[in-house]
Design a protein around this motif. Structure first.
Motif, PDB file in Angstrom:
ATOM      1  N   LYS A   1      14.858  -2.978   7.708  1.00  0.00           N
ATOM      2  CA  LYS A   1      14.605  -2.326   6.418  1.00  0.00           C
ATOM      3  C   LYS A   1      13.213  -1.703   6.452  1.00  0.00           C
ATOM      4  O   LYS A   1      12.282  -2.223   7.070  1.00  0.00           O
ATOM      5  N   TRP A   2      13.067  -0.600   5.755  1.00  0.00           N
ATOM      6  CA  TRP A   2      11.777   0.069   5.635  1.00  0.00           C
ATOM      7  C   TRP A   2      11.054  -0.470   4.409  1.00  0.00           C
ATOM      8  O   TRP A   2      11.687  -0.932   3.460  1.00  0.00           O
ATOM      9  N   GLU A   3       9.718  -0.386   4.443  1.00  0.00           N
ATOM     10  CA  GLU A   3       8.914  -0.877   3.329  1.00  0.00           C
ATOM     11  C   GLU A   3       7.574  -0.161   3.302  1.00  0.00           C
ATOM     12  O   GLU A   3       7.184   0.494   4.270  1.00  0.00           O
ATOM     13  N   PHE A   4       6.886  -0.322   2.187  1.00  0.00           N
ATOM     14  CA  PHE A   4       5.499   0.081   2.113  1.00  0.00           C
ATOM     15  C   PHE A   4       4.712  -1.117   2.648  1.00  0.00           C
ATOM     16  O   PHE A   4       4.961  -2.251   2.233  1.00  0.00           O
ATOM     17  N   PRO A   5       3.812  -0.912   3.595  1.00  0.00           N
ATOM     18  CA  PRO A   5       3.146  -2.042   4.230  1.00  0.00           C
ATOM     19  C   PRO A   5       2.267  -2.850   3.285  1.00  0.00           C
ATOM     20  O   PRO A   5       1.752  -2.335   2.293  1.00  0.00           O
ATOM     21  N   GLY A   6       2.098  -4.109   3.612  1.00  0.00           N
ATOM     22  CA  GLY A   6       1.288  -5.020   2.804  1.00  0.00           C
ATOM     23  C   GLY A   6       1.616  -6.437   3.181  1.00  0.00           C
ATOM     24  O   GLY A   6       2.004  -6.712   4.312  1.00  0.00           O
ATOM     25  N   GLY A   7       1.466  -7.350   2.216  1.00  0.00           N
ATOM     26  CA  GLY A   7       1.765  -8.737   2.519  1.00  0.00           C
ATOM     27  C   GLY A   7       1.495  -9.663   1.358  1.00  0.00           C
ATOM     28  O   GLY A   7       1.139  -9.220   0.255  1.00  0.00           O
ATOM     29  N   LYS A   8       1.668 -10.946   1.621  1.00  0.00           N
ATOM     30  CA  LYS A   8       1.494 -11.972   0.589  1.00  0.00           C
ATOM     31  C   LYS A   8       0.039 -12.069   0.170  1.00  0.00           C
ATOM     32  O   LYS A   8      -0.865 -12.064   1.004  1.00  0.00           O
TER      33      LYS A   8
ATOM     34  N   ALA B  57       0.833  -1.201   0.000  1.00  0.00           N
ATOM     35  CA  ALA B  57       0.000   0.000   0.000  1.00  0.00           C
ATOM     36  C   ALA B  57       0.866   1.249   0.000  1.00  0.00           C
ATOM     37  O   ALA B  57       1.745   1.401   0.850  1.00  0.00           O
ATOM     38  N   ILE B  58       0.606   2.112  -0.960  1.00  0.00           N
ATOM     39  CA  ILE B  58       1.162   3.462  -0.931  1.00  0.00           C
ATOM     40  C   ILE B  58       0.049   4.287  -0.278  1.00  0.00           C
ATOM     41  O   ILE B  58      -0.805   4.861  -0.942  1.00  0.00           O
ATOM     42  N   LEU B  59       0.039   4.242   1.054  1.00  0.00           N
ATOM     43  CA  LEU B  59      -1.035   4.852   1.832  1.00  0.00           C
ATOM     44  C   LEU B  59      -0.712   6.319   2.078  1.00  0.00           C
ATOM     45  O   LEU B  59       0.295   6.638   2.710  1.00  0.00           O
ATOM     46  N   VAL B  60      -1.570   7.190   1.558  1.00  0.00           N
ATOM     47  CA  VAL B  60      -1.324   8.632   1.603  1.00  0.00           C
ATOM     48  C   VAL B  60      -2.323   9.300   2.534  1.00  0.00           C
ATOM     49  O   VAL B  60      -3.524   9.020   2.483  1.00  0.00           O
ATOM     50  N   LYS B  61      -1.802  10.199   3.380  1.00  0.00           N
ATOM     51  CA  LYS B  61      -2.639  10.982   4.293  1.00  0.00           C
ATOM     52  C   LYS B  61      -1.992  12.340   4.472  1.00  0.00           C
ATOM     53  O   LYS B  61      -0.814  12.432   4.839  1.00  0.00           O
ATOM     54  N   ASP B  62      -2.745  13.383   4.186  1.00  0.00           N
ATOM     55  CA  ASP B  62      -2.248  14.759   4.363  1.00  0.00           C
ATOM     56  C   ASP B  62      -0.905  14.988   3.677  1.00  0.00           C
ATOM     57  O   ASP B  62       0.003  15.609   4.247  1.00  0.00           O
ATOM     58  N   GLY B  63      -0.741  14.449   2.477  1.00  0.00           N
ATOM     59  CA  GLY B  63       0.483  14.658   1.714  1.00  0.00           C
ATOM     60  C   GLY B  63       1.669  13.835   2.185  1.00  0.00           C
ATOM     61  O   GLY B  63       2.798  14.064   1.746  1.00  0.00           O
ATOM     62  N   ARG B  64       1.437  12.885   3.059  1.00  0.00           N
ATOM     63  CA  ARG B  64       2.509  12.028   3.567  1.00  0.00           C
ATOM     64  C   ARG B  64       2.182  10.567   3.273  1.00  0.00           C
ATOM     65  O   ARG B  64       1.026  10.197   3.136  1.00  0.00           O
ATOM     66  N   VAL B  65       3.226   9.748   3.203  1.00  0.00           N
ATOM     67  CA  VAL B  65       3.099   8.327   2.876  1.00  0.00           C
ATOM     68  C   VAL B  65       3.495   7.506   4.101  1.00  0.00           C
ATOM     69  O   VAL B  65       4.468   7.833   4.787  1.00  0.00           O
ATOM     70  N   LEU B  66       2.748   6.423   4.358  1.00  0.00           N
ATOM     71  CA  LEU B  66       3.057   5.543   5.483  1.00  0.00           C
ATOM     72  C   LEU B  66       4.148   4.557   5.086  1.00  0.00           C
ATOM     73  O   LEU B  66       4.037   3.868   4.067  1.00  0.00           O
TER      74      LEU B  66
ATOM     75  N   GLU C 172      -4.486  -7.099   5.012  1.00  0.00           N
ATOM     76  CA  GLU C 172      -3.188  -6.894   5.665  1.00  0.00           C
ATOM     77  C   GLU C 172      -3.149  -5.610   6.498  1.00  0.00           C
ATOM     78  O   GLU C 172      -2.590  -5.594   7.592  1.00  0.00           O
ATOM     79  N   MET C 173      -3.737  -4.535   5.998  1.00  0.00           N
ATOM     80  CA  MET C 173      -3.726  -3.276   6.751  1.00  0.00           C
ATOM     81  C   MET C 173      -4.598  -3.391   7.998  1.00  0.00           C
ATOM     82  O   MET C 173      -4.289  -2.807   9.034  1.00  0.00           O
ATOM     83  N   ARG C 174      -5.649  -4.185   7.908  1.00  0.00           N
ATOM     84  CA  ARG C 174      -6.493  -4.444   9.081  1.00  0.00           C
ATOM     85  C   ARG C 174      -5.692  -5.259  10.108  1.00  0.00           C
ATOM     86  O   ARG C 174      -5.693  -4.948  11.293  1.00  0.00           O
ATOM     87  N   GLU C 175      -4.988  -6.307   9.629  1.00  0.00           N
ATOM     88  CA  GLU C 175      -4.230  -7.187  10.528  1.00  0.00           C
ATOM     89  C   GLU C 175      -2.985  -6.509  11.098  1.00  0.00           C
ATOM     90  O   GLU C 175      -2.693  -6.624  12.285  1.00  0.00           O
ATOM     91  N   GLU C 176      -2.232  -5.822  10.243  1.00  0.00           N
ATOM     92  CA  GLU C 176      -0.932  -5.275  10.651  1.00  0.00           C
ATOM     93  C   GLU C 176      -0.992  -3.893  11.291  1.00  0.00           C
ATOM     94  O   GLU C 176      -0.093  -3.516  12.036  1.00  0.00           O
ATOM     95  N   PHE C 177      -2.038  -3.114  10.974  1.00  0.00           N
ATOM     96  CA  PHE C 177      -2.095  -1.740  11.473  1.00  0.00           C
ATOM     97  C   PHE C 177      -3.422  -1.345  12.103  1.00  0.00           C
ATOM     98  O   PHE C 177      -3.594  -0.202  12.503  1.00  0.00           O
ATOM     99  N   GLN C 178      -4.384  -2.286  12.151  1.00  0.00           N
ATOM    100  CA  GLN C 178      -5.676  -2.023  12.793  1.00  0.00           C
ATOM    101  C   GLN C 178      -6.431  -0.861  12.161  1.00  0.00           C
ATOM    102  O   GLN C 178      -7.095  -0.098  12.851  1.00  0.00           O
ATOM    103  N   VAL C 179      -6.307  -0.692  10.835  1.00  0.00           N
ATOM    104  CA  VAL C 179      -7.003   0.391  10.127  1.00  0.00           C
ATOM    105  C   VAL C 179      -7.797  -0.165   8.947  1.00  0.00           C
ATOM    106  O   VAL C 179      -7.516  -1.256   8.457  1.00  0.00           O
ATOM    107  N   GLU C 180      -8.762   0.609   8.532  1.00  0.00           N
ATOM    108  CA  GLU C 180      -9.526   0.304   7.321  1.00  0.00           C
ATOM    109  C   GLU C 180      -9.036   1.249   6.232  1.00  0.00           C
ATOM    110  O   GLU C 180      -8.879   2.461   6.470  1.00  0.00           O
TER     111      GLU C 180
END
Length: 125
Positions: A29-36, A7-16, A50-58
């Motif tokens: 190592k840093w990464e864009f979050p996600g999974g298999k 996920a290239i998750l964008v919020k307020d002009g910033r990327v997670l 994956e975002m629900r499991e790894e970061f508790q967000v929708e």
């Protein structure tokens, strides 16, 4: 070859971005979050799960951003990246050492996993 969604998750002009833990093959190592991507699952469905499991967000997935194939010693990864937006919640990582919201210009200051590097370069250009 393992197919992975990011996920290239964008919020307020910033990327997670998220940092892998010390016990991971790609420790620190840093990464864009996600999974298999699981059998029978689309990349978009994978990211939502994956975002629900790894970061508790929708999240909502807006569209395909780019891809990368990288041959690690232990496996080959086909990384599919999608632009996404936060719909509910604030990230609370369950599997990463830390996370940050960064500007595109700040991405260059982080040590990304090799499969993510082409995506970083595409974002910066």
């Amino acid at each position: 070859m393992v197919k992975v969604a990011a996920a290239i998750l964008v919020k307020d002009g910033r990327v997670l971005i998220a940092k892998r833990g010390a016990d991971d093959k790609l420790a620190h190592k840093w990464e864009f979050p996600g999974g298999k991507i699981e059998p029978g699952e689309t990349p978009e469905e994978c990211l939502i799960r994956e975002m629900r499991e790894e970061f508790q967000v929708e999240i909502g997935v807006d569209g395909f951003f780019g891809e990368s194939i990288y041959h690690y010693e232990h496996l080959t990864v086909h990384l599919l990246a999608y632009l996404a937006r936060l719909e509910k919640g604030e990230p609370e990582p369950t599997g990463h050492a830390e996370f940050r919201w960064v500007t595109v210009d700040e991405l260059a200051g982080y040590d990304f996993a090799p499969a993510d590097v082409p995506l970083v370069e595409k974002l910066r250009n």
